[in-house]
Design a protein around this motif. Structure first.
Motif, mmCIF file in Angstrom:
data_model
loop_
_atom_site.group_PDB
_atom_site.id
_atom_site.type_symbol
_atom_site.label_atom_id
_atom_site.label_comp_id
_atom_site.label_asym_id
_atom_site.label_seq_id
_atom_site.Cartn_x
_atom_site.Cartn_y
_atom_site.Cartn_z
ATOM 1 N N GLY A 172 0.701 -1.230 -0.623
ATOM 2 C CA GLY A 172 -0.018 0.213 -0.070
ATOM 3 C C GLY A 172 1.071 1.253 -0.071
ATOM 4 N N LYS A 173 2.355 1.158 0.254
ATOM 5 C CA LYS A 173 2.839 2.341 -0.379
ATOM 6 C C LYS A 173 2.212 3.612 -1.641
ATOM 7 N N PRO A 174 1.921 4.337 -1.067
ATOM 8 C CA PRO A 174 2.322 5.892 -2.682
ATOM 9 C C PRO A 174 3.363 5.454 -3.668
ATOM 10 N N LEU A 175 3.820 5.104 -4.629
ATOM 11 C CA LEU A 175 4.506 5.282 -5.550
ATOM 12 C C LEU A 175 4.028 6.305 -6.509
ATOM 13 N N MET A 176 5.623 7.322 -6.852
ATOM 14 C CA MET A 176 5.776 8.169 -6.868
ATOM 15 C C MET A 176 7.221 7.759 -8.507
ATOM 16 N N VAL A 177 7.121 7.656 -9.475
ATOM 17 C CA VAL A 177 8.018 7.426 -10.200
ATOM 18 C C VAL A 177 8.465 9.363 -10.704
ATOM 19 N N LYS A 178 9.876 8.751 -11.065
ATOM 20 C CA LYS A 178 10.335 9.831 -11.634
ATOM 21 C C LYS A 178 11.209 9.524 -13.418
ATOM 22 N N LEU A 179 10.532 10.514 -13.656
ATOM 23 C CA LEU A 179 10.709 10.549 -15.721
ATOM 24 C C LEU A 179 11.676 10.873 -15.840
ATOM 25 N N SER A 180 12.176 10.144 -16.589
ATOM 26 C CA SER A 180 13.786 11.065 -17.663
ATOM 27 C C SER A 180 13.233 11.662 -18.988
ATOM 28 N N PRO A 181 13.718 12.858 -18.836
ATOM 29 C CA PRO A 181 13.525 14.129 -20.010
ATOM 30 C C PRO A 181 14.170 13.847 -21.444
ATOM 31 N N ASN A 182 15.047 12.408 -21.052
ATOM 32 C CA ASN A 182 16.113 11.795 -22.468
ATOM 33 C C ASN A 182 14.894 10.972 -23.134
ATOM 34 N N ALA A 183 13.714 10.602 -22.456
ATOM 35 C CA ALA A 183 12.643 9.821 -23.242
ATOM 36 C C ALA A 183 12.116 10.223 -24.847
ATOM 37 N N PRO A 184 12.162 9.687 -25.894
ATOM 38 C CA PRO A 184 11.780 10.192 -27.266
ATOM 39 C C PRO A 184 9.967 10.738 -27.091
ATOM 40 N N ASP A 185 9.634 10.089 -26.139
ATOM 41 C CA ASP A 185 7.930 10.525 -25.785
ATOM 42 C C ASP A 185 7.159 10.000 -23.913
ATOM 43 N N LEU A 186 7.883 11.194 -24.007
ATOM 44 C CA LEU A 186 7.866 11.215 -22.427
ATOM 45 C C LEU A 186 6.272 11.295 -21.806
ATOM 46 N N ALA A 187 5.491 11.206 -23.029
ATOM 47 C CA ALA A 187 4.077 11.493 -22.878
ATOM 48 C C ALA A 187 3.526 9.690 -22.803
ATOM 49 N N ALA A 188 3.969 8.985 -23.458
ATOM 50 C CA ALA A 188 3.696 7.740 -23.844
ATOM 51 C C ALA A 188 4.140 6.837 -22.627
ATOM 52 N N VAL A 189 5.172 7.229 -21.895
ATOM 53 C CA VAL A 189 6.299 6.419 -21.291
ATOM 54 C C VAL A 189 5.389 6.761 -19.482
ATOM 55 N N ALA A 190 4.062 8.396 -19.823
ATOM 56 C CA ALA A 190 3.910 8.460 -18.333
ATOM 57 C C ALA A 190 2.976 7.548 -18.321
ATOM 58 N N ARG A 191 2.403 7.585 -19.298
ATOM 59 C CA ARG A 191 1.039 6.606 -19.563
ATOM 60 C C ARG A 191 1.163 5.523 -18.626
ATOM 61 N N ALA A 192 2.650 5.265 -19.775
ATOM 62 C CA ALA A 192 2.700 3.384 -19.752
ATOM 63 C C ALA A 192 2.909 3.145 -17.874
ATOM 64 N N CYS A 193 3.189 4.259 -17.387
ATOM 65 C CA CYS A 193 3.998 4.399 -15.547
ATOM 66 C C CYS A 193 2.665 4.618 -14.727
ATOM 67 N N VAL A 194 1.902 4.950 -15.017
ATOM 68 C CA VAL A 194 0.713 5.621 -14.330
ATOM 69 C C VAL A 194 -0.497 4.401 -14.908
ATOM 70 N N ASP A 195 -0.520 3.559 -15.917
ATOM 71 C CA ASP A 195 -1.018 2.437 -16.052
ATOM 72 C C ASP A 195 -0.625 1.015 -15.212
#
Length: 329
Positions: A168-191
């Motif tokens: 149950g620990k809250p999970l925050m994911v730290k994203l890389s600005p170097n990703a070719p498609d940051l929005a796609a990576v972010a959505r994958a993390c949320v999903d």
């Protein structure tokens, strides 16, 4: 020692992210604040909203060889390499004192493969930390790190097991600005189960010693942080805020209240201050005071009201906070 921001009546600086209440939206960024105790003689650490620990791995890591820090105009390059004592040693030797400091405790977790990440999350999930910040974006390690943050499927392959292992620990994911498609990576993390996202980590960069005629760092590339990256990080927070409905924590070049307010107006739920603390340890306290002053002058009652995003009064993000239109001037 610097005094904490003044108390008493006034705007409410507290924010709630993934069910965790922070006394204010200013958080010490991972890798720049040690485990909190290192700065106790320089500022009132208890006044901070939260502390992200140095990057932690399941087993101890010695870090990178050679130069680790190199100054560059408007920023610094670092190639630390996630040097840390390992999660078991952190829990035994560092966490008890860190808990006594008062701010929300966020453990920054890294690993070489999904199995190592998941085992680290299992151990941290059973501890007294408040939240896990999953690092899939470190650009200066040989295994793991940024490799998982560049591709949506790779990101999900880590976030999913960590989400299950962390309980149950809250999970925050730290994203890389170097990703070719940051929005796609972010959505994958949320999903895959992320409760919040922090962005951005450092930009992959390098420097060459013209006198030695070779790269400054043994790893050749390193991570660029500091004021140079702030406008890009801000743009990324704005764009992801348009695409996603969950708390975003802005990171990148924030050195004072004006910088932090830009991110909060862009829709960030909170901010992390990193490199600025090296040069000016009081930067975070000054940032807290500046946010309070801005809110008082503009008659803002809560941090959430600062956002200039158009949001329905009934819209709710995953933190449970109701979005409201800005008030005041």
């Amino acid at each position: 020692m610097n005094n904490p921001p003044s108390g008493g009546a006034g705007p409410d600086l507290s924010v709630t992210i993934a069910g965790i209440r922070f006394r204010n939206p200013v958080i010490a960024a991972s890798g720049t604040f040690g485990y909190g105790r290192e700065y106790q003689g320089l500022l009132d650490v208890s006044a901070l909203g939260g502390i992200c620990t140095k990057g932690l791995t399941l087993r101890p890591r010695p870090g990178n060889t050679g130069n680790r820090i190199h100054e560059t105009p408007s920023g610094i390059l670092n190639s630390i390499g996630l040097e840390n004592p390992g999660i078991p040693a952190f829990l035994e030797k560092e966490l008890p004192a860190l808990r006594e400091l008062g701010p929300v405790v966020i453990a920054n977790l890294s690993g070489a493969d999904p199995e190592e990440y998941a085992e680290g999350a299992r151990i941290l999930g059973a501890s007294s930390i408040d939240m896990i910040e999953l690092n899939i974006s470190c650009p200066n390690v040989k295994a793991g790190g940024m490799a998982f943050g560049l591709d949506p499927e790779m990101a999900a392959s880590v976030v999913g097991p960590v989400r299950r292992a962390a309980g149950g620990k809250p999970l925050m994911v730290k994203l890389s600005p170097n990703a070719p498609d940051l929005a796609a990576v972010a959505r994958a993390c949320v999903d895959a189960g992320a409760d919040a996202l922090s962005l951005v980590n450092t930009f992959k960069a390098m420097a060459i010693d013209i006198y030695r005629r070779k790269p400054v760092f043994d790893m050749v590339s390193a991570g660029l942080s500091g004021p140079a990256i702030r406008p890009i990080a801000l743009r990324m927070v704005w764009e992801l805020g348009n695409a996603l409905e969950l708390p975003l924590i802005g990171v990148g070049g924030i050195a004072g209240p004006e910088d932090a307010l830009e991110f909060l107006l862009a829709g960030a739920a909170a901010v992390q201050v990193g490199s600025a603390t090296f040069a000016h340890p009081a930067a975070m306290l000054e940032t807290i005071r500046g946010i309070r002053d801005y809110m008082e002058k503009g008659a803002f009652l809560t941090v959430g009201e600062l956002s200039i995003r158009q949001k329905s009064p009934r819209a709710r993000d995953r933190s449970g906070n109701t979005g409201s239109p800005p008030q005041g001037g």
